[in-house]
Structures are given as structure tokens and as C-alpha cells.
Scaffold this motif. Structure first.
Motif, PDB file in Angstrom:
ATOM      1  N   SER A  96    -115.450 -49.516  59.672  1.00  0.00           N
ATOM      2  CA  SER A  96    -115.573 -49.588  58.203  1.00  0.00           C
ATOM      3  C   SER A  96    -115.344 -51.003  57.666  1.00  0.00           C
ATOM      4  O   SER A  96    -114.851 -51.182  56.549  1.00  0.00           O
ATOM      5  CB  SER A  96    -114.576 -48.623  57.528  1.00  0.00           C
ATOM      6  OG  SER A  96    -114.747 -47.313  57.968  1.00  0.00           O
ATOM      7  N   THR A  97    -115.725 -52.026  58.426  1.00  0.00           N
ATOM      8  CA  THR A  97    -115.448 -53.403  58.009  1.00  0.00           C
ATOM      9  C   THR A  97    -116.217 -53.808  56.755  1.00  0.00           C
ATOM     10  O   THR A  97    -115.728 -54.607  55.955  1.00  0.00           O
ATOM     11  CB  THR A  97    -115.800 -54.378  59.144  1.00  0.00           C
ATOM     12  OG1 THR A  97    -117.158 -54.139  59.570  1.00  0.00           O
ATOM     13  CG2 THR A  97    -114.869 -54.189  60.327  1.00  0.00           C
TER      14      THR A  97
ATOM     15  N   GLY B 131    -109.505 -51.271  53.158  1.00  0.00           N
ATOM     16  CA  GLY B 131    -108.202 -51.220  53.780  1.00  0.00           C
ATOM     17  C   GLY B 131    -107.900 -49.906  54.468  1.00  0.00           C
ATOM     18  O   GLY B 131    -106.802 -49.707  54.983  1.00  0.00           O
ATOM     19  N   ILE B 132    -108.836 -48.988  54.464  1.00  0.00           N
ATOM     20  CA  ILE B 132    -108.693 -47.683  55.112  1.00  0.00           C
ATOM     21  C   ILE B 132    -110.071 -47.251  55.592  1.00  0.00           C
ATOM     22  O   ILE B 132    -111.088 -47.588  54.966  1.00  0.00           O
ATOM     23  CB  ILE B 132    -108.102 -46.635  54.128  1.00  0.00           C
ATOM     24  CG1 ILE B 132    -107.917 -45.282  54.810  1.00  0.00           C
ATOM     25  CG2 ILE B 132    -109.000 -46.487  52.899  1.00  0.00           C
ATOM     26  CD1 ILE B 132    -107.196 -44.255  53.937  1.00  0.00           C
ATOM     27  N   LYS B 133    -110.100 -46.562  56.725  1.00  0.00           N
ATOM     28  CA  LYS B 133    -111.395 -46.080  57.202  1.00  0.00           C
ATOM     29  C   LYS B 133    -112.052 -45.216  56.138  1.00  0.00           C
ATOM     30  O   LYS B 133    -111.408 -44.344  55.551  1.00  0.00           O
ATOM     31  CB  LYS B 133    -111.212 -45.266  58.488  1.00  0.00           C
ATOM     32  CG  LYS B 133    -111.405 -46.076  59.751  1.00  0.00           C
ATOM     33  CD  LYS B 133    -111.229 -45.220  60.985  1.00  0.00           C
ATOM     34  CE  LYS B 133    -112.287 -44.152  61.127  1.00  0.00           C
ATOM     35  NZ  LYS B 133    -113.662 -44.727  61.277  1.00  0.00           N
TER      36      LYS B 133
ATOM     37  N   SER C 160    -110.764 -31.760  48.139  1.00  0.00           N
ATOM     38  CA  SER C 160    -109.419 -31.266  48.439  1.00  0.00           C
ATOM     39  C   SER C 160    -108.814 -31.933  49.663  1.00  0.00           C
ATOM     40  O   SER C 160    -107.733 -31.548  50.112  1.00  0.00           O
ATOM     41  CB  SER C 160    -109.455 -29.747  48.652  1.00  0.00           C
ATOM     42  OG  SER C 160    -110.297 -29.425  49.746  1.00  0.00           O
ATOM     43  N   GLY C 161    -109.506 -32.931  50.205  1.00  0.00           N
ATOM     44  CA  GLY C 161    -109.002 -33.593  51.409  1.00  0.00           C
ATOM     45  C   GLY C 161    -109.496 -35.012  51.526  1.00  0.00           C
ATOM     46  O   GLY C 161    -109.142 -35.883  50.735  1.00  0.00           O
ATOM     47  N   THR C 162    -110.348 -35.242  52.504  1.00  0.00           N
ATOM     48  CA  THR C 162    -110.876 -36.578  52.770  1.00  0.00           C
ATOM     49  C   THR C 162    -112.395 -36.515  52.902  1.00  0.00           C
ATOM     50  O   THR C 162    -112.993 -35.436  52.960  1.00  0.00           O
ATOM     51  CB  THR C 162    -110.289 -37.133  54.075  1.00  0.00           C
ATOM     52  OG1 THR C 162    -110.723 -36.300  55.170  1.00  0.00           O
ATOM     53  CG2 THR C 162    -108.770 -37.199  54.033  1.00  0.00           C
ATOM     54  N   VAL C 163    -113.005 -37.693  52.971  1.00  0.00           N
ATOM     55  CA  VAL C 163    -114.448 -37.773  53.207  1.00  0.00           C
ATOM     56  C   VAL C 163    -114.801 -37.012  54.487  1.00  0.00           C
ATOM     57  O   VAL C 163    -115.766 -36.241  54.531  1.00  0.00           O
ATOM     58  CB  VAL C 163    -114.892 -39.248  53.303  1.00  0.00           C
ATOM     59  CG1 VAL C 163    -116.305 -39.360  53.873  1.00  0.00           C
ATOM     60  CG2 VAL C 163    -114.816 -39.919  51.940  1.00  0.00           C
ATOM     61  N   LEU C 164    -114.019 -37.214  55.534  1.00  0.00           N
ATOM     62  CA  LEU C 164    -114.295 -36.568  56.822  1.00  0.00           C
ATOM     63  C   LEU C 164    -114.156 -35.056  56.743  1.00  0.00           C
ATOM     64  O   LEU C 164    -115.012 -34.314  57.238  1.00  0.00           O
ATOM     65  CB  LEU C 164    -113.352 -37.128  57.891  1.00  0.00           C
ATOM     66  CG  LEU C 164    -113.521 -36.559  59.300  1.00  0.00           C
ATOM     67  CD1 LEU C 164    -114.913 -36.851  59.846  1.00  0.00           C
ATOM     68  CD2 LEU C 164    -112.468 -37.136  60.237  1.00  0.00           C
TER      69      LEU C 164
ATOM     70  N   ASP D  74    -104.867 -39.732  63.599  1.00  0.00           N
ATOM     71  CA  ASP D  74    -105.338 -40.052  62.246  1.00  0.00           C
ATOM     72  C   ASP D  74    -106.515 -39.168  61.863  1.00  0.00           C
ATOM     73  O   ASP D  74    -106.597 -38.669  60.728  1.00  0.00           O
ATOM     74  CB  ASP D  74    -105.750 -41.530  62.155  1.00  0.00           C
ATOM     75  CG  ASP D  74    -104.558 -42.471  62.225  1.00  0.00           C
ATOM     76  OD1 ASP D  74    -103.434 -42.035  61.915  1.00  0.00           O
ATOM     77  OD2 ASP D  74    -104.764 -43.643  62.594  1.00  0.00           O
ATOM     78  N   ALA D  75    -107.434 -38.972  62.797  1.00  0.00           N
ATOM     79  CA  ALA D  75    -108.597 -38.122  62.519  1.00  0.00           C
ATOM     80  C   ALA D  75    -108.165 -36.683  62.293  1.00  0.00           C
ATOM     81  O   ALA D  75    -108.659 -36.000  61.375  1.00  0.00           O
ATOM     82  CB  ALA D  75    -109.592 -38.207  63.674  1.00  0.00           C
ATOM     83  N   ARG D  76    -107.235 -36.201  63.100  1.00  0.00           N
ATOM     84  CA  ARG D  76    -106.751 -34.823  62.948  1.00  0.00           C
ATOM     85  C   ARG D  76    -106.075 -34.641  61.591  1.00  0.00           C
ATOM     86  O   ARG D  76    -106.282 -33.626  60.904  1.00  0.00           O
ATOM     87  CB  ARG D  76    -105.791 -34.471  64.088  1.00  0.00           C
ATOM     88  CG  ARG D  76    -105.332 -33.028  64.089  1.00  0.00           C
ATOM     89  CD  ARG D  76    -104.605 -32.703  65.368  1.00  0.00           C
ATOM     90  NE  ARG D  76    -105.512 -32.777  66.501  1.00  0.00           N
ATOM     91  CZ  ARG D  76    -106.312 -31.794  66.891  1.00  0.00           C
ATOM     92  NH1 ARG D  76    -106.321 -30.645  66.218  1.00  0.00           N
ATOM     93  NH2 ARG D  76    -107.095 -31.933  67.933  1.00  0.00           N
TER      94      ARG D  76
END
Length: 249
Positions: free
Chosen positions: A27-28, A33-35, A43-47, A78-80
């Protein structure tokens, strides 16, 4: 009794579908500053929002047999956390087998790691959908369309006809060719394929020092032939630049 037998027969003949969500990049370009896959959304994250769409899509004649998420090496926790912090994802995942695997140094290498994981989880997988974890706006409808086109054509990808006139330029920035817009498309994900042929192609490429392919449709074309293009969705963008973050609000 007859209806019960028909229901059992339908379950027995349902194809097995696997989903690979790629989130192994750095994610450069975003500079947040965060993936980007771990940014807050819904209700959570993009992923997690992205994964939930696939878990809840109903594809005709198919059952979701496995979901694999790729992440940077050492980033499995982190992914989990990005997935299971979302109540909607937790409700949707149910008993669906889920594996988080470290990706490689390229997208192609990461997809191969995902394919290898699918092969271990569900060796008799029929079809696989490969999706960018940074495309959280994908719809259930598009997932169904791509999955069903894959079953019909062996390989399918959503595409959008560009709105701007397209030109080919040389290294010095001069136009060298004027392209017909109506014969072009910008491809999106999910990209769908017959599982075993794609796995075999990736396996062969992993043993060679060949060029790196830009996506899996290029690999399929190299080994097997044409890929069916289905209508994509303009909203199905990949979060790449800071301006894209506005869509998460």
C-alpha cells in the motif's frame, strides 16, 4: 419424498467454488500509514467488507468450499484481526474453511500461494475467484455474474469500457497509435477460472525464470486461450490513491 430426493441430488451436483482475496501488497502509493485493506469500513475493515460480499453471494449451482486470504509475510495476525473485528464477517463465515497465508514478492507469487492453500483445503475445487482485497465495493451481483460465466466459459473477468479516448505513446511521450475505445476494456476483479488448469499453469510458471504476468487472465491466455469479459461495475474501484479514501466515508 420426490422433492426431498431432488434437493439431495442438487446438493450432490453443486460445484465447489473457492475464493482467494489478495492482500499481500504494501500500500505504498496510498501513503495512509496503514495497509489499505485494514482501513475502517462499514462494520469492520476494507478487507472484511470485501470478504463478506463473497461469503453472502449466492452463485447458481455452486457452494463456497474455501476462502483464502493472502497477506504480507509475518502479517497473519493483522489480517485475522482485520477480518474478525467485523461482526458481519463473523456472522457470514460460519463453517466456511478459511486460511490466511503469507504472499510472495509479486502478485503472481501471492496468487500461487493462495492456489496452493485451496488445493490443500479442498482438492476437488471446481472454480476459483481471485479478488483484490482493496476492492471493497464489489457487489454480490457481480460475484454471481463472474462465477456463472466462469462455469460456462472456463475463464471470466469483469471489464469496463474506458470513457476517455485511448492512445498508445512511446518512451518519449509521443502518440504512436490511436486506439479504438469500443474494442478496449479496463479489467477488474473478481477474475474467475477453472481451478485445476489455473493451478497447473501457476505451478509450471513457478518452476521457470519467466516474466512476471500482470494478472491471471494473462496467464490463462498464455496457456489456454481466450477469457470471457462480462460487464463490470464503475463503482468496483481499487483503493489506490489518497483521493480514493473519500469513498470509504
Amino acid at each position: 419424498m420426490i422433492w426431498a430426493r431432488m434437493t439431495i441430488l442438487m446438493k450432490m451436483t453443486r460445484s465447489k467454488l473457492a475464493v482467494i482475496i489478495t492482500a499481500a501488497g504494501s500500500s505504498t502509493r496510498l501513503g495512509a500509514g496503514i495497509k489499505k485493506e485494514y482501513l475502517p469500513y462499514k462494520s469492520g475493515t476494507v478487507l472484511s467488507a470485501c470478504a463478506t460480499v463473497f461469503l453472502t453471494a449466492q452463485c447458481t449451482g455452486m457452494e463456497l468450499a474455501a476462502m483464502v486470504v493472502t497477506c504480507p509475510p509475518g502479517g497473519e495476525n493483522d489480517a485475522r484481526n482485520a477480518l474478525f473485528s467485523d461482526k458481519d464477517f463473523c456472522a457470514a463465515i460460519g463453517a466456511t474453511p478459511l486460511q490466511i497465508v503469507a504472499g510472495g514478492t509479486t502478485r503472481q507469487a501471492s496468487v500461487f500461494e493462495g492456489l496452493r492453500a485451496v488445493k490443500k483445503i479442498c482438492p476437488d475445487t471446481n472454480y476459483v475467484l481471485i479478488h483484490d482485497g482493496a476492492r471493497p465495493f464489489v457487489s454480490q451481483k457481480l460475484v454471481r455474474i463472474v462465477a456463472e460465466a466462469t462455469a460456462e466459459h472456463k475463464a471470466a473477468v469483469p471489464g469496463i469500457t474506458p470513457t476517455d479516448t485511448q492512445k498508445e505513446v512511446d518512451a518519449d511521450g509521443f502518440i504512436v497509435r490511436h486506439l479504438a475505445r469500443n474494442s478496449l476494456c479496463a479489467v477488474q476483479t473478481p477474475q474467475g477460472f477453472d481451478f485445476l488448469p489455473l493451478y497447473q499453469a501457476h505451478s509450471e510458471l513457478s518452476q521457470k525464470n519467466s516474466r512476471d504476468f500482470t494478472d491471471d487472465t494473462e496467464i490463462w491466455a498464455e496457456f489456454y486461450g481466450p477469457v470471457k469479459v462480462v460487464p463490470g461495475e464503475p463503482s468496483n474501484i481499487k483503493i489506490t490513491y489518497p483521493a480514493d479514501l473519500e469513498r470509504l466515508c
